[in-house]
Design an enzyme around this catalytic site. Sequence first.
Site, PDB file in Angstrom:
ATOM      1  N   SER A 153       6.041  12.241  -1.097  1.00 38.94           N
ATOM      2  CA  SER A 153       6.267  11.340   0.052  1.00 38.94           C
ATOM      3  C   SER A 153       6.052   9.890  -0.326  1.00 38.94           C
ATOM      4  CB  SER A 153       5.358  11.711   1.241  1.00 38.94           C
ATOM      5  OG  SER A 153       5.682  12.982   1.738  1.00 38.94           O
ATOM      6  N   LYS A 154       6.295   9.569  -1.612  1.00 41.12           N
ATOM      7  CA  LYS A 154       6.267   8.175  -2.045  1.00 41.12           C
ATOM      8  C   LYS A 154       7.665   7.556  -1.963  1.00 41.12           C
ATOM      9  CE  LYS A 154       2.360   9.190  -5.060  1.00 41.12           C
ATOM     10  NZ  LYS A 154       1.900   9.406  -6.455  1.00 41.12           N
ATOM     11  N   ALA A 155       8.668   8.399  -1.865  1.00 39.99           N
ATOM     12  CA  ALA A 155      10.033   8.010  -1.500  1.00 39.99           C
ATOM     13  C   ALA A 155      10.472   9.002  -0.427  1.00 39.99           C
ATOM     14  CB  ALA A 155      10.973   8.073  -2.695  1.00 39.99           C
ATOM     15  N   HIS A 185       3.454   2.816  -9.973  1.00 34.50           N
ATOM     16  CA  HIS A 185       2.758   3.756  -9.098  1.00 34.50           C
ATOM     17  C   HIS A 185       2.154   3.061  -7.889  1.00 34.50           C
ATOM     18  CE1 HIS A 185      -0.521   6.408  -7.677  1.00 34.50           C
ATOM     19  NE2 HIS A 185       0.455   7.291  -7.791  1.00 34.50           N
ATOM     20  N   LEU A 234       9.188   5.048   0.224  1.00 34.29           N
ATOM     21  CA  LEU A 234      10.212   4.003   0.187  1.00 34.29           C
ATOM     22  C   LEU A 234      11.510   4.500   0.813  1.00 34.29           C
ATOM     23  CD1 LEU A 234       9.685   2.767  -3.480  1.00 34.29           C
ATOM     24  CD2 LEU A 234       9.132   1.463  -1.427  1.00 34.29           C
TER      25      LEU A 234
END
Length: 307
Positions: free
Chosen positions: A274-276, A234, A246
């Site tokens: 929106s973490k990838a 995380h 990412l």
Amino acid sequence: MKVNQIKIKKDMKVSELIEEFDGSGVLGSGRVSRACNLLAKMIADEDTNVFMSLGGPLVPGGLRFVISDMIKNGHVNLIVSSGANITHDLLESFGGSHYRDVGGDDEELNSQGIGRIADVYTSSEDFEIFEKEITKIFEKIASEKKVVSIQELLYEVGLLIDDENSILANAARNNVPIFAPGLIDSMFGLQLWMFNQDHDFTVDAVKDMHYLSDIVFNSEKVGGILLGGGLTKHYTLASNLLKGGLDMAIQITMDRPETGSLSGAPLEEAKSWSKAKCGSDLATVIGDVTVIFPLILAGALDKLDSD
């Protein structure tokens, strides 16, 4: 496209086996081949900073040299580690080992001073040496600095380790920062707390975020190698949140998605946060990291050598 049947031949290279997996393209072999190809793409792309997260007993499980060699060869630019993997890396640097084929009842092991991690065994004598040596290192660092971030502390520790196979030592010498947001949850953290009882020495966890965010914003692209789940996975994903996530990532996990835990969450789920990035290249492999990652890394390096 049809599923091609996998062919095995004598003396075949790892990359040739991966090509057979690619020809099949389905189930576990298909996922392994996609992860291998994506890993090769990450390593080869000079515009991509590669973030690697280390969750689970990867050092006790035999991946210490694999990770150290990736650092030496410039294949990883930043590491997010559990406190346990840092502890076990240092335990070996101080002359300790991890053992196998010990067996025995757990209560009997306890009476013998042996701790068990599945079928990996540790000795309390090795941890006693670890405690003495890490305290000496804390004393040296604290004599020069009063406030450090976790990353700065691990960098300073790495500089004081004389071991060519150490993850911390190689990271410090090759300017690969190591972040460990859960550092206190380890034997390293326990010794740090005990040291702080009678020393004026502060570890500032928030301070890490300034440095980490600068690295993210100054990276043209970021790729992730997520080994295991939990906090380290995380932290790696969330560190890229403010820049949209990412650009590419692989994850290897044994956990399942049904309970909603992050460890078993498919990487595609990270797009919703929106973490990838939407449109990012992602690959998930379900399996034991100590089996799958050496396989896909060997295949990726073989592939890069032949290109």
